[in-house]
Design a protein around this motif. Structure first.
Motif, PDB file in Angstrom:
ATOM      1  N   SER A   1       6.877  -2.290  -3.733  1.00  0.00           N
ATOM      2  CA  SER A   1       7.094  -0.925  -4.233  1.00  0.00           C
ATOM      3  C   SER A   1       6.260  -0.675  -5.496  1.00  0.00           C
ATOM      4  CB  SER A   1       8.584  -0.707  -4.530  1.00  0.00           C
ATOM      5  OG  SER A   1       9.004  -1.630  -5.514  1.00  0.00           O
ATOM      6  N   LEU A   2       5.307  -1.589  -5.768  1.00  0.00           N
ATOM      7  CA  LEU A   2       4.467  -1.450  -6.962  1.00  0.00           C
ATOM      8  C   LEU A   2       3.475  -0.293  -6.801  1.00  0.00           C
ATOM      9  CD1 LEU A   2       3.510  -5.220  -7.422  1.00  0.00           C
ATOM     10  CD2 LEU A   2       5.168  -3.919  -8.800  1.00  0.00           C
ATOM     11  N   ALA A   3       3.028   0.206  -7.968  1.00  0.00           N
ATOM     12  CA  ALA A   3       1.964   1.221  -7.928  1.00  0.00           C
ATOM     13  C   ALA A   3       0.695   0.562  -7.401  1.00  0.00           C
ATOM     14  CB  ALA A   3       1.718   1.759  -9.334  1.00  0.00           C
ATOM     15  N   LEU A   4      -0.121   1.321  -6.682  1.00  0.00           N
ATOM     16  CA  LEU A   4      -1.414   0.803  -6.213  1.00  0.00           C
ATOM     17  C   LEU A   4      -2.509   1.670  -6.811  1.00  0.00           C
ATOM     18  CD1 LEU A   4      -0.709   0.169  -2.416  1.00  0.00           C
ATOM     19  CD2 LEU A   4      -0.838  -1.537  -4.233  1.00  0.00           C
ATOM     20  N   ALA A   5      -3.395   1.029  -7.577  1.00  0.00           N
ATOM     21  CA  ALA A   5      -4.523   1.762  -8.173  1.00  0.00           C
ATOM     22  C   ALA A   5      -5.489   2.149  -7.060  1.00  0.00           C
ATOM     23  CB  ALA A   5      -5.200   0.866  -9.201  1.00  0.00           C
ATOM     24  N   PRO A   6      -6.329   3.161  -7.317  1.00  0.00           N
ATOM     25  CA  PRO A   6      -7.252   3.602  -6.261  1.00  0.00           C
ATOM     26  C   PRO A   6      -8.114   2.443  -5.745  1.00  0.00           C
ATOM     27  CG  PRO A   6      -7.351   5.067  -8.154  1.00  0.00           C
ATOM     28  CD  PRO A   6      -6.491   3.919  -8.557  1.00  0.00           C
ATOM     29  N   HIS A   7      -8.187   2.335  -4.450  1.00  0.00           N
ATOM     30  CA  HIS A   7      -8.961   1.261  -3.823  1.00  0.00           C
ATOM     31  C   HIS A   7      -9.413   1.732  -2.448  1.00  0.00           C
ATOM     32  CE1 HIS A   7      -4.899   0.936  -2.157  1.00  0.00           C
ATOM     33  NE2 HIS A   7      -5.485   0.427  -1.080  1.00  0.00           N
ATOM     34  N   THR A   8     -10.351   1.014  -1.885  1.00  0.00           N
ATOM     35  CA  THR A   8     -10.667   1.219  -0.471  1.00  0.00           C
ATOM     36  C   THR A   8     -10.049   0.051   0.293  1.00  0.00           C
ATOM     37  OG1 THR A   8     -12.761   0.005  -0.652  1.00  0.00           O
ATOM     38  CG2 THR A   8     -12.849   2.385  -0.995  1.00  0.00           C
ATOM     39  N   ASP A   9      -9.748   0.271   1.554  1.00  0.00           N
ATOM     40  CA  ASP A   9      -9.090  -0.776   2.332  1.00  0.00           C
ATOM     41  C   ASP A   9     -10.108  -1.729   2.950  1.00  0.00           C
ATOM     42  OD1 ASP A   9      -6.577   0.063   1.822  1.00  0.00           O
ATOM     43  OD2 ASP A   9      -6.046   0.533   3.900  1.00  0.00           O
TER      44      ASP A   9
ATOM     45  N   SER B   1      11.770   9.449  -5.102  1.00  0.00           N
ATOM     46  CA  SER B   1      11.130  10.500  -5.886  1.00  0.00           C
ATOM     47  C   SER B   1       9.694  10.112  -6.252  1.00  0.00           C
ATOM     48  CB  SER B   1      11.934  10.793  -7.147  1.00  0.00           C
ATOM     49  OG  SER B   1      12.247   9.582  -7.797  1.00  0.00           O
ATOM     50  N   GLY B   2       9.418   8.811  -6.335  1.00  0.00           N
ATOM     51  CA  GLY B   2       8.045   8.355  -6.637  1.00  0.00           C
ATOM     52  C   GLY B   2       7.260   8.172  -5.354  1.00  0.00           C
ATOM     53  N   GLY B   3       6.354   7.187  -5.380  1.00  0.00           N
ATOM     54  CA  GLY B   3       5.570   6.897  -4.175  1.00  0.00           C
ATOM     55  C   GLY B   3       4.632   8.034  -3.798  1.00  0.00           C
ATOM     56  N   LEU B   4       4.092   8.738  -4.824  1.00  0.00           N
ATOM     57  CA  LEU B   4       3.131   9.808  -4.521  1.00  0.00           C
ATOM     58  C   LEU B   4       1.824   9.193  -4.026  1.00  0.00           C
ATOM     59  CD1 LEU B   4       3.457  12.142  -7.650  1.00  0.00           C
ATOM     60  CD2 LEU B   4       4.684  12.278  -5.481  1.00  0.00           C
ATOM     61  N   SER B   5       1.168   9.884  -3.131  1.00  0.00           N
ATOM     62  CA  SER B   5      -0.134   9.409  -2.664  1.00  0.00           C
ATOM     63  C   SER B   5      -1.213   9.955  -3.576  1.00  0.00           C
ATOM     64  CB  SER B   5      -0.394   9.921  -1.249  1.00  0.00           C
ATOM     65  OG  SER B   5       0.607   9.443  -0.388  1.00  0.00           O
ATOM     66  N   SER B   6      -2.224   9.150  -3.831  1.00  0.00           N
ATOM     67  CA  SER B   6      -3.340   9.649  -4.645  1.00  0.00           C
ATOM     68  C   SER B   6      -4.654   9.397  -3.923  1.00  0.00           C
ATOM     69  CB  SER B   6      -3.337   8.984  -6.016  1.00  0.00           C
ATOM     70  OG  SER B   6      -3.389   7.591  -5.871  1.00  0.00           O
ATOM     71  N   LEU B   7      -5.613  10.292  -4.162  1.00  0.00           N
ATOM     72  CA  LEU B   7      -6.942  10.183  -3.556  1.00  0.00           C
ATOM     73  C   LEU B   7      -8.009  10.454  -4.611  1.00  0.00           C
ATOM     74  CD1 LEU B   7      -6.639  12.230  -0.216  1.00  0.00           C
ATOM     75  CD2 LEU B   7      -6.626   9.743  -0.450  1.00  0.00           C
ATOM     76  N   VAL B   8      -9.117   9.766  -4.485  1.00  0.00           N
ATOM     77  CA  VAL B   8     -10.280   9.989  -5.351  1.00  0.00           C
ATOM     78  C   VAL B   8     -11.500  10.065  -4.445  1.00  0.00           C
ATOM     79  CG1 VAL B   8     -11.728   8.968  -7.164  1.00  0.00           C
ATOM     80  CG2 VAL B   8      -9.241   8.686  -7.249  1.00  0.00           C
TER      81      VAL B   8
ATOM     82  N   LEU C   1     -13.603   7.710   0.374  1.00  0.00           N
ATOM     83  CA  LEU C   1     -12.481   7.975  -0.543  1.00  0.00           C
ATOM     84  C   LEU C   1     -11.798   6.694  -0.990  1.00  0.00           C
ATOM     85  CD1 LEU C   1     -12.830  10.899   0.192  1.00  0.00           C
ATOM     86  CD2 LEU C   1     -10.449  11.017   0.862  1.00  0.00           C
ATOM     87  N   LEU C   2     -11.184   6.761  -2.167  1.00  0.00           N
ATOM     88  CA  LEU C   2     -10.281   5.694  -2.595  1.00  0.00           C
ATOM     89  C   LEU C   2      -8.878   6.268  -2.516  1.00  0.00           C
ATOM     90  CD1 LEU C   2     -13.008   5.622  -4.559  1.00  0.00           C
ATOM     91  CD2 LEU C   2     -11.871   3.562  -5.338  1.00  0.00           C
ATOM     92  N   HIS C   3      -7.915   5.423  -2.217  1.00  0.00           N
ATOM     93  CA  HIS C   3      -6.543   5.903  -2.161  1.00  0.00           C
ATOM     94  C   HIS C   3      -5.641   4.955  -2.940  1.00  0.00           C
ATOM     95  CE1 HIS C   3      -6.900   3.046   1.169  1.00  0.00           C
ATOM     96  NE2 HIS C   3      -5.610   2.793   0.969  1.00  0.00           N
ATOM     97  N   GLY C   4      -4.495   5.467  -3.319  1.00  0.00           N
ATOM     98  CA  GLY C   4      -3.534   4.655  -4.055  1.00  0.00           C
ATOM     99  C   GLY C   4      -2.178   5.320  -3.981  1.00  0.00           C
TER     100      GLY C   4
END
Ligand SMILES: [Fe+2]
Length: 367
Positions: free
Chosen positions: A183-191, A212-219, A328-331
């Motif tokens: 359940s840790l945060a994941l910094a932007p990365h590619t798979d 409430s957390g677990g938002l998806s992020s994209l760069v 894209l990177l995602h996290g």
């Protein structure tokens, strides 16, 4: 482009230059029904078995057709428009879709709705065009039963199986083999930067989200690369040049590949980014070069992790996101497991799936 004739030779004239078309090139394209299968558009003959001294006995332009009698007795009628298309070096369907650079200010991007006969619809065509513009697309209302993500993937093209299986369940679990399954945060990365080739497109389907957390992020790695190129050319250069080792170790497999963090095409245009700073190992280089490399990687990481480039959003149940893992990177942000379940399913497909589908839909709808 114009086709011109002179003494049984065929020329193309693109306005700035005029060049002869090799007679064998035209002979390979004969299209009578004994030479070309109409359905598959595959040749019914093997051109490597033809005599190499093919020449033209007679050539004639008749409205939109080029009529040719070859010296081996074969005659053909070729559509001039089709010949012209072959002079375009670019893939006219995919490469003509211009990438839209975006950052945190990206607003009002269109989401798509799953509906009946979705995969053969004009909506699917528009979705794929949007995917190539932005590098991602969100589709709402995708059924969540029976690992439907696999059916979704196989209705566009085919699932790309990896060491995580045909598809994978993203939820926190004991003894994980990847931080994704915590359940840790994941910094932007590619798979999967350690795979060769790297899976092209990741699909993530939200089945349940009661946290409430677990938002998806994209760069957008393309935007960041372009900005790095203009503001820090030295950093850009070394990151496109130095090849680093990416490695994944599991109980049954060791995957490894050696590639730069920013990969370019032969013409120096953007091809792909890889970023997963827990997995990359730069080779031993001169100390000075490594100095520059480490500064460059730090800058790149700051940019990827900066709010300036990141969008954040919450995937709701039945939402499916399709993202370009080469661009894209995602996290994600962290979440509290005691708040409830967060359950996503994922899988990969490759570009031949989306490209093949898009070309087909363009043909179908005459676009
Ligand atoms: Fe990931």
């Amino acid at each position: 482009m114009k086709i011109e004739l002179n003494q049984n030779k065929v020329f193309y004239n693109n306005g700035s230059e005029k060049k002869e078309i090799h007679p064998f090139w035209l002979r390979e394209r004969v299209n009578g029904e004994e030479y070309l299968d109409k359905g598959t558009q595959q040749r019914l003959f093997d051109p490597t078995s033809l005599s190499s001294d093919i020449s033209i006995n007679k050539a004639n332009i008749n409205e939109n057709y080029l009529e040719i009698d070859f010296n081996d007795g074969v005659t053909s009628k070729l559509e001039i428009d089709k010949i012209a298309l072959e002079f375009s070096k670019e893939d006219i369907v995919i490469k003509s879709i211009e990438k839209t650079k975006w950052d945190s200010r990206l607003k009002n991007i269109k989401n798509f709705q799953y509906q009946k006969d979705f995969y053969e619809s004009k909506e699917m065509h528009d979705l794929l065009v949007s995917f190539y513009q932005y590098g991602f697309v969100i589709i709402k209302n995708i059924p969540t039963s029976k690992n439907y993500i696999v059916e979704f993937a196989n209705s566009i093209g085919s699932v790309r199986r990896t060491n995580f299986g045909e598809y994978f369940n993203v939820k926190s679990k004991p003894d994980p083999n990847d931080l994704a399954y915590t359940s840790l945060a994941l910094a932007p990365h590619t798979d999967n930067p350690y795979r060769n080739p790297v899976p092209c497109i990741q699909l993530l389907h939200c089945i349940e989200s009661k946290v409430s957390g677990g938002l998806s992020s994209l760069v957008d790695g393309y935007t960041v690369t372009e900005e790095l190129r203009s503001k820090f050319p030295e950093f850009y250069e070394i990151l496109t040049e130095v090849k680093v080792r990416f490695r994944f170790i599991d109980k049954e497999v060791i995957l490894e590949t050696i590639s730069p963090l920013i990969e370019l095409n032969d013409d120096k245009s953007f091809k792909q980014v890889r970023f997963s700073p827990r997995l990359d190992y730069v080779p031993i280089l001169d100390k000075e070069k490594l100095n520059l490399y480490y500064q460059a990687r730090k800058k790149l990481s700051e940019m990827y992790n900066s709010e300036k480039y990141r969008i954040e959003f919450k995937l709701e149940p039945k939402d499916l996101i399709m993202m370009d893992n080469h661009r894209l990177l995602h996290g994600r942000t962290s979440y509290e497991t005691k708040e409830g379940e967060r359950f996503l399913q994922g899988c990969y497909i490759d570009f031949d799936s989306t490209e093949g589908k898009l070309r087909h839909l363009k043909r179908k709808f005459n676009l």
